[in-house]
Design an enzyme around this catalytic site. Sequence first.
Site, PDB file in Angstrom:
ATOM      1  N   TYR A  56      15.303 -35.836 -61.820  1.00  0.00           N
ATOM      2  CA  TYR A  56      16.176 -35.420 -60.716  1.00  0.00           C
ATOM      3  C   TYR A  56      17.475 -34.884 -61.301  1.00  0.00           C
ATOM      4  O   TYR A  56      17.470 -34.265 -62.366  1.00  0.00           O
ATOM      5  CB  TYR A  56      16.369 -36.589 -59.734  1.00  0.00           C
ATOM      6  N   LYS A 111     -10.649 -36.263 -46.190  1.00  0.00           N
ATOM      7  CA  LYS A 111     -10.822 -34.982 -46.884  1.00  0.00           C
ATOM      8  C   LYS A 111      -9.985 -34.954 -48.155  1.00  0.00           C
ATOM      9  O   LYS A 111     -10.431 -34.470 -49.204  1.00  0.00           O
ATOM     10  CB  LYS A 111     -10.394 -33.848 -45.948  1.00  0.00           C
TER      11      LYS A 111
END
Length: 425
Positions: A56, A111
């Site tokens: 970050y 899925k």
Amino acid sequence: WSSSRVPKQRFNIYNMEHFTDLEKAALAYHEYPVPGKTGVELLKSTVTPQDLTLAYSPGVAFPVRAIGKDSDKAYLYTSKGNTVAVISNGTAILGLGDLGHIASKPVMEGKCVLFKRFGNIDAVDVLINSRDVDDIVKTCVLIGDTYGGINLEDIKAPECFEVERRVQEALNIPVFHDDQHGTAIVTASALVNALEIQGKTLETAKLVCIGAGAAGIACLRLLKSMGASNITLLDSSGVIYEGRERVNKYKAEFALKKTEHRTLSDAIKGADVFLGVAGPNLLTVDDLKSMAPNAIVFACSNPDPEINVEDALKARDDIIIATGRSDYPNQVNNVLCFPFLFRGALDVRASVINDEMKIAAVKAISGLAKEPVPQEVTDLYKTKFEFGKQYILPTPLDPRLLHAVSTAVAQAAIDSGVARAPAHL
């Protein structure tokens, strides 16, 4: 972690003996040890202060600047290239119908599981609370650049055709409606093998399809591109022919110019192939008996096929029959296609999944069924598989699928000019 994410029970949820029925087992599977089936995996070390500085601020500014200058660098510095959005509005959930976008979440998470398990692709479910085509298209286009590809799922016909076309036109990443094309690819893979076994050809076979929704239209489009020409399509009102009422532009692609046939019983006489993607018990035993010798029956409605398998085989011993069910041989299952198809498309940064890539997948899947089956597959299923009437498709757990299908698809993307990055095939 909140208390709701803490495991509530210590028993093995995967042991079906704990449950009296499938419903209880499935609900427990989805609830324990934590709710849901998917999560977030960290790809880089985050152990030290230096790791966090790189992950970050301030380290993250450097890839930001690089991508700001060249958006393709997102494939180099982010997970975009291995991420697929699984997008639905829940208007056609499996065989359950329109239950809304939130009700589709277990399916979309499922899925995502299959993408990761079989293709090592990170997939994220995105649920859209709208039935309006413009809303769905706008949402997909606005978020599309986040992902390497989009898998549309359980969006009802005919809206699904328009959604896929418009989103693909607006984006330069693959947009793929699996209910259409995944079904079509696996169906075509099975059919070319069944035709070979039965001594028939796609070019000369008489094919009758009942079901003119997403799956039916896509199957016929793909089969037509591969050489099929003698096609009769039926919907809930019967045979589709020119001049008939209630025929949209998608069904009209297959409207017959001259025919006296109006019902399935009319059309099925002498047919070589029956393809059912409509609903249970639509093909009678008498209809089956009227088909050509060495007929092929794909009764793919789930969970109940267009004809009972036992009844069909009792009536005729010369047929090949396939269904969408895992408890019978020859299961037509989309998982044979979409994880591996997307793997190949993502590996070469394909801008679209075109017919060349679909046909390459068909050839790769059908070809595997003719090769000797690995011992590990035989051990998993406790069955000896051999190319023939009861084995026209590889099994979903065949480890060869990943390499065979993905490399064939990637090469087809390169050859057809839609690949944007080299692949190490």
